[in-house]
Design a protein around this motif. Structure first.
Motif, short mmCIF file in Angstrom:
data_model
loop_
_atom_site.label_atom_id
_atom_site.label_comp_id
_atom_site.label_asym_id
_atom_site.label_seq_id
_atom_site.Cartn_x
_atom_site.Cartn_y
_atom_site.Cartn_z
N ARG A 15 16.73 12.98 96.53
CA ARG A 15 18.34 13.32 96.82
C ARG A 15 18.50 14.34 95.65
O ARG A 15 18.24 14.43 94.50
N PHE A 17 21.65 17.03 94.08
CA PHE A 17 22.80 17.43 94.06
C PHE A 17 23.10 18.68 93.62
O PHE A 17 22.75 19.04 92.73
N ARG A 20 28.50 23.05 91.87
CA ARG A 20 28.98 24.63 91.81
C ARG A 20 30.39 24.81 90.80
O ARG A 20 31.15 23.84 91.02
N PHE A 23 34.91 30.58 91.04
CA PHE A 23 35.54 30.84 92.31
C PHE A 23 34.90 31.94 92.74
O PHE A 23 34.19 31.97 94.19
N LYS A 62 23.83 4.15 97.72
CA LYS A 62 24.85 4.88 98.74
C LYS A 62 24.00 5.50 99.81
O LYS A 62 24.57 5.36 101.01
N THR A 66 24.52 4.05 103.84
CA THR A 66 24.74 5.18 104.72
C THR A 66 26.00 5.91 104.27
O THR A 66 26.81 6.62 105.07
N LEU A 67 26.23 5.90 102.98
CA LEU A 67 27.33 6.76 102.46
C LEU A 67 26.74 8.16 102.12
O LEU A 67 27.68 8.89 101.50
N LEU A 68 25.69 8.24 101.83
CA LEU A 68 25.10 9.67 101.43
C LEU A 68 23.87 10.06 101.99
O LEU A 68 23.12 8.91 102.52
N LEU A 69 23.64 11.34 102.55
CA LEU A 69 22.33 11.58 103.15
C LEU A 69 21.09 11.91 102.32
O LEU A 69 21.57 12.58 101.04
N VAL A 83 19.87 7.19 108.22
CA VAL A 83 20.81 8.68 108.78
C VAL A 83 20.73 8.66 110.26
O VAL A 83 21.96 8.82 110.58
N LEU A 97 31.00 -1.66 95.77
CA LEU A 97 30.95 -0.57 94.64
C LEU A 97 31.61 -1.10 93.42
O LEU A 97 30.95 -0.68 92.05
N ARG A 101 38.72 1.20 91.29
CA ARG A 101 39.09 2.11 92.28
C ARG A 101 38.64 1.22 93.68
O ARG A 101 37.86 0.34 93.62
N GLY A 102 38.92 1.79 94.87
CA GLY A 102 38.42 1.26 96.20
C GLY A 102 39.33 0.45 96.73
O GLY A 102 39.05 -0.21 97.89
N PHE B 88 42.19 6.92 95.48
CA PHE B 88 42.27 5.40 95.38
C PHE B 88 40.84 4.93 95.05
O PHE B 88 40.63 3.73 95.07
N GLY B 89 39.89 5.83 95.82
CA GLY B 89 38.48 5.24 95.78
C GLY B 89 38.33 4.62 97.16
O GLY B 89 37.48 3.97 97.31
N THR B 90 39.40 4.69 98.12
CA THR B 90 39.25 4.06 99.41
C THR B 90 38.52 4.81 100.68
O THR B 90 38.28 4.19 101.65
N LEU B 260 28.73 13.46 103.73
CA LEU B 260 27.56 12.61 103.46
C LEU B 260 26.59 13.52 102.81
O LEU B 260 25.82 13.12 102.01
#
Lengths: 328, 268
Positions: A15, A17, A20, A23, A62, A66-69, A83, A97, A101-102, B88-90, B260
């Motif tokens: 992976r 990342f 950037r 502007f 992640k 399935t939250l990240l490819l 994927v 997680l 937060r969340g 919120f991180g949701t 993703l």
């Protein structure tokens, strides 16, 4: 069709990342968070992933949830590609997680769970019963109708867990589930994790706490700088870093000749030298039972202040040795 | 352990999203109070602005103030909620659930339309009280139905805008640039034909432009607008609304794939 019989399997997962800045004149910097990760986790097991901050633990979690490819390689959960089969997988996996937060803080814990129960398609008849059951299981029943913003950190963590297991996932990903919890809450969380495994859930757990990994995870891997540097049982990992036993000798500095003499002792596989203010500590990894603290004292007669201790090699020792080796 | 999750009902997910939007709104007085006070202020300003402009000035006043109090919430409410999800991180657990995020947005859109209409009702009530009676409307029922449709058409643009909030945390920046231009350009306060001609093709890309023109045809006898007549305006509103919903349906999947790939769901 299943591509693997493991609950979780990764094959050369990478992976990258790109971040950037600017502007008009964009500056792109690349970070390789994972550099070819190979893992396999049996069905119904607890698998621990250890690693320092920035090692890539959350990135891997992640990707698997399935939250990240991934940028390269392939990852499978329950035999399905994360994927291409994400839609099939999402109802069958849970992700916690954690942290502050969340959650929707201005509404109650129960309403948070109702919302996610609907998003997970829990049958209406089942929903309320399941929420009650889960609230009781994480010991949040009495606070269920209070706003989440009134919850302590530990209670929020329990709510995260409740949400993660609400839909009875077959695989549960826990990213640092006990971080910031008081000892009692952390113990309850670990108890809950064990009970989930008893129910047949496969757990993939990342943690900073060595004792937690040692207590919960029969199998674990150490991730450092995006690479798996070791993967085995705790007992075998101890052997990997030089043995089950550790001897520590501490004094106000040692001569090179003294360290060399210790190194020549039979069964000593490794010596780590660390400075603590005016004192120096030599940590000896020992493969056999033949060497005793007195043998060490005998080789260091010029140190009246010498202290020698014997202990079992801990997972923390294994972790620090391996991560240190990787760093060099 | 058997997974209890069934085939996700998209309708149920949308209702769940609507419900959580209402609960969050009611839990936070910082939204409740301005959403009731702002329409009163807009109504009084609009009333003073159009007073003495002819027998149908009341309708202009209601449309102007009504749209002023409704458009922002309806157009950007869903995007703001997504921005909140980021904060919120949701957003991560929501995207990670089996429900496509588009249906979560639709629930919020419904709430935004409902709360927008509530603001519209306040405007109506204030102007009726200020003017000492209701406006002269040739077809009140048709007007009311079309009014709700215009709100939905506005919301359809909002769904597309919401995709930007999922796409990037900088969506608010784009919104701030376009906010006033959109308000004026779609004829919320006064007819678009009053604007320079070159702006008209841009205005026609947005469903509310057509819908509001149709509303004025219905409410103000002798209104000329674009000069195409009520039915062309109505068809234009319908067509552009359907187009926006189709765009929303197709871009959300791509937007989700993009985030993703980027891994920016937790950034705010």
């Amino acid at each position: 069709m299943s591509a693997t019989s493991f609950a979780i399997e990764t094959r050369g997962v990478t992976r990258v990342f790109d971040s950037r800045k600017g502007f008009l004149f964009r500056e792109v910097s690349r970070t390789e968070a994972l550099k070819g990760v190979d893992l396999a986790v049996e069905q119904g097991a607890i698998f621990g992933l250890l690693g320092p901050n920035g090692a890539g633990k959350t990135t891997l979690t992640k990707i698997l949830s399935t939250l990240l490819l991934p940028t390269g390689g392939r990852a499978f959960v329950l035999g399905h590609d994360v994927v291409t089969d994400a839609e099939w997988l999402r109802p069958r996996i849970g992700l916690v997680l954690g942290g502050e937060r969340g959650l929707y803080n201005r509404i109650s814990g129960r309403e948070n769970l109702r919302y996610f129960a609907d998003l997970y398609g829990l049958p209406t008849a089942e929903r309320e019963r399941r929420i009650e059951e889960i609230l009781e299981r994480v010991d949040l029943s009495s606070a269920a109708d209070r706003r989440v913003e009134e919850y302590s950190r530990g209670m929020k963590q329990k709510l995260h867990l409740a949400r993660g297991i609400l839909h009875r996932p077959q695989v549960l990903f826990l990213d640092e589930p006990t971080i910031g919890l008081d000892p009692k809450s952390a113990r309850e969380t670990r108890k809950l994790v064990r009970s989930l495994v008893a129910d047949g859930v496969t757990i993939f757990l990342t943690t900073h706490y060595m004792f937690e990994a040692e207590e919960l995870c029969p199998q674990l891997a150490i991730l450092s700088k995006g690479r798996i540097v070791a993967r085995d049982t705790v007992a075998r990992l101890r052997q990997l870093v030089g043995g089950d036993r550790t001897l520590e000798a501490e004094a106000y500095g040692f001569e090179d000749s003294e360290v060399s003499a210790l190194r020549r002792l039979p069964g000593v596989s490794k010596i780590i030298e660390e400075e603590y203010g005016p004192r120096t500590r030599l940590t000896l990894r020992v493969r056999t039972d033949e060497i005793r603290p007195d043998d060490v004292r005998a080789l260091l007669p010029d140190h009246p202040e010498l202290e020698v201790k014997e202990r079992r090699t801990s997972l923390e020792d294994v972790y620090l040795d391996l991560v240190e080796e990787e760093a060099h | 352990m058997e997974t209890v999750a069934n085939e996700v009902s998209r309708g149920r997910s949308t209702v769940a999203s609507l419900r959580i939007a209402i609960l969050q709104f009611l839990a936070d007085p910082q939204w409740l109070i301005p959403s009731m006070i702002a329409p009163v202020v807009f109504a009084l300003v609009s009333y003073e602005l159009f007073r003495g402009s002819g027998p149908y000035f009341l309708t202009y006043a209601i449309l102007g103030a009504g749209m002023m109090s409704m458009w922002g919430q309806t157009l950007y409410g869903s995007g703001w909620a997504t921005a909140q999800d980021r904060e919120f991180g949701t957003l991560e657990p929501t995207i990670q659930s089996p429900t496509p995020y588009l249906y979560v947005i639709l629930g919020r859109v419904l709430w935004n339309v409902l709360s927008g209409l509530f603001g519209g009702l306040i405007v109506y009530a204030v102007i009726v009280v200020a003017a000492g009676g209701p406006p002269a409307l040739p077809d009140p029922l048709g007007f009311a139905i079309l009014f709700v449709f215009v709100m939905l058409s506005l919301a359809s643009v909002g769904v597309v805008f919401a995709a930007f909030y999922v796409y990037t945390r900088y969506a608010g920046f784009i919104q701030n640039i376009g906010e006033f231009a959109f308000y004026v350009g779609t004829g919320c306060m006064f007819p678009v034909v009053l604007l320079p001609f070159w702006t008209n093709p841009i205005s026609l890309v947005f469903p509310p432009t057509w819908g509001l023109d149709a509303l004025r045809y219905l409410a103000i006898p002798g209104y000329r607008g674009f000069g195409w007549g009520f039915w062309v305006d109505l068809l234009g509103a319908l067509g552009t609304t359907v187009a926006y919903l189709a765009i929303a349906g197709s871009i959300f999947h791509r937007v989700e794939r993009h985030v993703l790939e980027e891994g920016n769901l937790s950034q705010y």
